[in-house]
Enzyme design. Structure first.
Site, PDB file in Angstrom:
ATOM      1  N   LYS A 199       0.843  -1.198   0.000  1.00 58.18           N
ATOM      2  CA  LYS A 199       0.000   0.000   0.000  1.00 58.18           C
ATOM      3  C   LYS A 199       0.867   1.233   0.000  1.00 58.18           C
ATOM      4  O   LYS A 199       1.829   1.328   0.779  1.00 58.18           O
ATOM      5  CB  LYS A 199      -0.885   0.004   1.260  1.00 58.18           C
ATOM      6  CG  LYS A 199      -1.804   1.216   1.348  1.00 58.18           C
ATOM      7  CD  LYS A 199      -3.158   0.965   0.715  1.00 58.18           C
ATOM      8  CE  LYS A 199      -3.996   2.204   0.535  1.00 58.18           C
ATOM      9  NZ  LYS A 199      -3.660   2.955  -0.720  1.00 58.18           N
ATOM     10  N   LYS A 236       5.244   1.867  -3.347  1.00 57.42           N
ATOM     11  CA  LYS A 236       5.145   3.231  -3.847  1.00 57.42           C
ATOM     12  C   LYS A 236       5.388   3.221  -5.345  1.00 57.42           C
ATOM     13  O   LYS A 236       6.232   2.476  -5.838  1.00 57.42           O
ATOM     14  CB  LYS A 236       6.215   4.105  -3.174  1.00 57.42           C
ATOM     15  CG  LYS A 236       5.960   5.586  -3.314  1.00 57.42           C
ATOM     16  CD  LYS A 236       4.886   6.020  -2.335  1.00 57.42           C
ATOM     17  CE  LYS A 236       5.017   7.435  -1.887  1.00 57.42           C
ATOM     18  NZ  LYS A 236       4.462   7.614  -0.543  1.00 57.42           N
ATOM     19  N   SER A 257      -7.040   5.994   3.846  1.00 57.15           N
ATOM     20  CA  SER A 257      -7.121   5.107   2.679  1.00 57.15           C
ATOM     21  C   SER A 257      -7.592   3.722   3.112  1.00 57.15           C
ATOM     22  O   SER A 257      -8.390   3.075   2.432  1.00 57.15           O
ATOM     23  CB  SER A 257      -5.752   4.962   2.017  1.00 57.15           C
ATOM     24  OG  SER A 257      -5.506   6.022   1.134  1.00 57.15           O
TER      25      SER A 257
HETATM   26  N1  GLU Z   1       1.037   8.990  -0.431  1.00 54.76           N
HETATM   27  C1  GLU Z   1       0.552   8.946   0.918  1.00 54.76           C
HETATM   28  C2  GLU Z   1       1.679   8.534   1.853  1.00 54.76           C
HETATM   29  O1  GLU Z   1       2.816   8.760   1.576  1.00 54.76           O
HETATM   30  C3  GLU Z   1      -0.722   8.122   1.074  1.00 54.76           C
HETATM   31  C4  GLU Z   1      -0.625   6.697   0.686  1.00 54.76           C
HETATM   32  C5  GLU Z   1      -1.945   5.951   0.659  1.00 54.76           C
HETATM   33  O2  GLU Z   1      -2.980   6.525   0.972  1.00 54.76           O
HETATM   34  O3  GLU Z   1      -1.897   4.776   0.298  1.00 54.76           O
HETATM   35  O4  GLU Z   1       1.461   8.056   2.934  1.00 54.76           O
END
Ligand code: GLU
Length: 414
Positions: free
Chosen positions: A71, A107, A352
């Site tokens: 995630k 990521k 999320s």
């Molecule tokens: N990009 C955000 C982070 O760095 C959110 C990631 C998500 O919601 O999966 O945590």
């Protein structure tokens, strides 16, 4: 080593090493967690408005799935590199674990400046990225979301593309979707909300409360703006904000709603003008005489070259990796509290998670109920972290180094 000292990935790995020592875990744990399980590289052809085809390179780093599906967000930025993406994915593994989410870390990144694409080009690129990744992602495999340079509109295109390939409607494969497409209204502001909740709780411990405390914020995107909004609502005084072009400072406080209106209209907060407000750079904003500093833009902005100039007593990391390991040592020795990314900006991914749960069961909570659930999870993490931090010695370890205290690590052992 870059000119600024340790790179982002080096900083992440240094902390990992230290966390393993602190947790008394064997060296094999470092061998496993210091590299991603899988790296996917994709090249996406896009027919540009001028009729020519341009190929964009992107990645999805699937760092670790010991605790559940990978995630983490997808970054669209001209300067992304694979090394940076690996660092970001690694932080996600620790962020999700620390917050008790049933997720591993991942990521994605595409080397592109989204501001330079037309809406049609951006849609084609987003759909192309989702298509290229379709075999590797899914609600039980890997669940992307936005990050720097991406937003709910992009998630909508991606979830639509994925659903076409799957032959059914699969909202749970991406999170932070528009509300009308199975998103949740809290997700828009959840990262900033989490930043403010962590700041408020830390301020209670440091000063007995956040009321009237001055705040400088670097970055006025989703995290910076909503962080400012909630901090102001909680009683803090936001005195400085910047965006990629530069920013503004008024020791008596800024009128956020007006600043936001100027940003929306002209593209930058720099055009905001009022008596007592002066322009500042993105370096200056970090060194202002404030109580709370919120770096909410990109990584490595607080480094050994400027750590000694920072005056804030509390740093709340809205961005991922804004403080290098070298800088953290300097600041920690001076008694500065750093609330690290994996804690302070976790409101985004925790929300999320709630959206994903809604999608999986096709059952939705209203805004207030969702926000209460989110806040409860954030406070739970905050309290666990504080107990553990006092136990190990606030002057001996940093909060970031505690990130593996949760006994999840056993699951990753062969
Ligand atoms: N990009 C955000 C982070 O760095 C959110 C990631 C998500 O919601 O999966 O945590």
């Amino acid at each position: 080593m870059s000119l600024r000292g340790t790179t982002f990935l080096e900083s992440v790995l240094q902390t990992l090493k230290r966390a393993i020592e602190l947790g008394g875990y064997p060296q094999e744990v470092y061998e496993i967690l210091s590299r991603p399980q899988r790296i996917i590289t994709v090249n996406i052809p896009v027919k540009m408005d001028n009729g020519k085809i341009q190929v964009f390179t992107g990645y999805r780093v699937q760092h670790n799935n010991a605790l559940g599906p990978y995630k983490g967000g997808i970054r669209f930025h001209p300067e992304v590199t694979l090394e940076e993406d690996i660092a970001l994915a690694t932080v996600m593994t620790f962020k999700n674990a620390l917050n008790g989410l049933p997720y591993g870390g991942g990521k994605g990144a595409v080397a592109v400046d989204p501001k330079k694409l037309s809406k049609r080009e951006l849609e084609e690129l987003s759909r192309g990225y989702a298509r290229a990744l379709a075999p590797f992602i899914g609600p039980e495999t890997d669940i992307p979301a936005p990050d720097v340079g991406t937003d709910p509109q992009i998630m909508a295109w991606m979830v639509d593309e994925y659903s076409k390939i799957a032959g059914r409607n699969v909202p749970g494969v991406f999170t932070a979707k528009p509300v009308v497409l199975w998103g949740n209204p809290v997700r828009e502001y959840s990262t900033g909300f989490g930043v403010a909740v962590w700041a408020r709780e830390a301020a209670k411990k440091l000063w007995g409360g956040i009321e009237g405390k001055t705040v400088a914020i670097q970055g006025f995107g989703n995290v910076g703006y909503w962080g400012a909004y909630w901090l102001e609502k909680m009683g803090a005084k936001v005195v400085a904000v910047t965006d990629s072009k530069g920013g503004i400072y008024n020791p008596n406080g800024l009128k956020l709603a007006d600043v936001k209106a100027v940003k929306d209209k002209t593209g930058t907060v720099m055009n905001y003008d009022s008596p007592g407000t002066r322009k500042i750079t993105n370096d200056e904003v970090l060194e202002l005489p404030v109580d709370i500093l919120v770096p909410a833009a990109l990584e490595n902005v607080i480094h050994k070259g400027n750590a000694n100039n920072i005056k804030a007593k509390l740093i709340v990391e809205g961005a991922n990796g804004p403080t290098t390991a070298d800088a953290e040592k300097v600041l920690h020795s001076k008694g500065v509290w750093i609330l690290p990314d994996l804690a302070a900006n976790a409101g985004g991914v925790v929300m999320s998670y709630l959206e994903w749960v809604e999608n999986l069961q096709w059952y939705f909570w209203d805004e207030e109920e969702t926000r209460n659930k989110l806040e409860r999870i954030l406070l739970d993490t905050f309290n666990r972290v504080m107990i553990r931090w006092s136990k190990l010695g606030m002057d001996k370890v940093t909060i970031r180094e505690l990130h593996m205290w949760r006994p999840w690590i056993g699951y990753t052992m062969p």
